[in-house]
Design an enzyme around this catalytic site. Structure first.
Site, PDB file in Angstrom:
ATOM      1  N   CYS A  15       0.045   4.002  -6.814  1.00 15.04           N
ATOM      2  CA  CYS A  15       1.388   3.437  -6.651  1.00 15.04           C
ATOM      3  C   CYS A  15       2.380   4.595  -6.413  1.00 15.04           C
ATOM      4  CB  CYS A  15       1.737   2.595  -7.867  1.00 15.04           C
ATOM      5  SG  CYS A  15       3.266   1.652  -7.741  1.00 15.04           S
ATOM      6  N   ASP A  74      -1.900  -5.753   0.125  1.00 17.52           N
ATOM      7  CA  ASP A  74      -0.850  -5.074  -0.637  1.00 17.52           C
ATOM      8  C   ASP A  74       0.506  -5.389  -0.007  1.00 17.52           C
ATOM      9  OD1 ASP A  74       0.928  -3.286  -1.852  1.00 17.52           O
ATOM     10  OD2 ASP A  74      -0.541  -1.670  -1.943  1.00 17.52           O
ATOM     11  N   HIS A  80      -2.107  -4.864  -4.281  1.00 15.88           N
ATOM     12  CA  HIS A  80      -1.516  -3.696  -4.930  1.00 15.88           C
ATOM     13  C   HIS A  80      -2.038  -3.614  -6.364  1.00 15.88           C
ATOM     14  CE1 HIS A  80       1.406  -0.478  -5.078  1.00 15.88           C
ATOM     15  NE2 HIS A  80       1.847  -0.918  -6.239  1.00 15.88           N
TER      16      HIS A  80
END
Length: 283
Positions: free
Chosen positions: A132, A201, A233
């Site tokens: 991330c 994502d 994600h």
């Protein structure tokens, strides 16, 4: 391999402010070999700082024979404690992510690498990884020529130039001439990079991933680019992932990490000769 866990508090001075950054350290140990030396890995966390899932990821890497150093990114604003995986924690992490300057992020990564290289048990070979926000920071840290390998999981804000203070997303192929954003400095990367994304994502859409891939190629970076059809994600987060954790794909990705780190960081490759590789066109 056994692991010893500790932490180090490192002073940083940027943007006219001196703060203390805690680095969580996960160190492999081999009984009766106190002078064993290992490559170092700078592990950058998601927006919640060093949480349980991040620490477990660090232990997995350390257990393969790497000294893992995980800095607390938000020392500019708070202590080293992890933020909660809830709405207030998410909102706070996202707020600090854009409030913290690129100069401060860069200072953090340099200090983390400095710390690893200061250890007598470090072999001097350094890699980076993260997820991330941390995926972006791992890629950005690779602008440092001391970094030889990078594995970035679902790196956010690279394609949009929205890490740190900004006036709005910019997904153009060519950024402004005075840009300090990561995507506009990829030619500075000297090491090898592996980018890992999920096609589902929503934080890094198709066009964003295509832009990152093209910019890496145009920059002449040695890289691999992995896209998993059903991954969303945060698919490697094994706690409070909102139904997105995929252990099977996570396992495959960890093998990608081990292959790159093992080949580049553990093997003494010697200097690169710079000669173009001749590949025979055969069936």
């Amino acid at each position: 391999m056994l692991i010893k866990e500790s932490h180090a508090d490192v002073k940083t001075n940027v943007d006219g402010k001196e703060t203390s950054m805690r680095i969580f350290v996960f160190h492999p140990t081999i009984p009766q070999y106190p002078d064993a030396r290992f490559p170092g890995i700078a592990l950058f966390s998601e927006i919640y700082q060093v949480t349980g899932p991040v620490a477990r990821f660090a232990r997995q890497i350390a257990g393969q024979g790497y000294i893992v150093a995980a800095p607390s990114s938000y020392h500019d604003f708070t202590g080293p404690e992890a933020l909660a995986y809830d709405v207030p924690g998410t909102d706070q992490g996202n707020e600090w992510k854009v409030k913290k300057t690129l100069q401060s992020y860069d200072e953090d990564s340099y200090r983390t690498v400095d710390y690893l290289l200061s250890l007598p048990t470090c072999s001097g070979r350094i890699g980076t990884t993260g997820m991330c926000l941390g995926g972006h920071l791992a890629l950005r840290a690779s602008l440092d020529p001391r970094i030889s390998a990078c594995v970035a999981y679902f790196a956010t804000d690279v394609h949009s130039r929205t890490l740190g203070p900004h006036s709005g997303a910019d997904t153009s192929a060519e950024g402004p001439g005075d840009s300090h954003h990561t995507i506009d400095h990829l030619p500075e990367i000297k090491g090898e990079v592996a980018m890992i994304f999920g096609i589902k994502d929503t934080h890094v859409p198709d066009q964003g991933r295509d832009l990152i891939r093209q910019k890496l190629r145009n920059a002449g970076v040695v890289f691999s680019f992995y896209e998993f059809a059903w991954a969303q994600h945060a698919f490697i987060r094994d706690e409070l992932s909102k139904g997105r954790y995929d252990p099977a794909i996570t396992k495959v990705c960890f093998e990608v990490l081990l292959e790159l780190f093992g080949r580049v960081l553990k093997t003494d490759l010697g200097p690169k000769d710079g000669k173009p590789e001749k590949i025979e066109h055969v069936c």
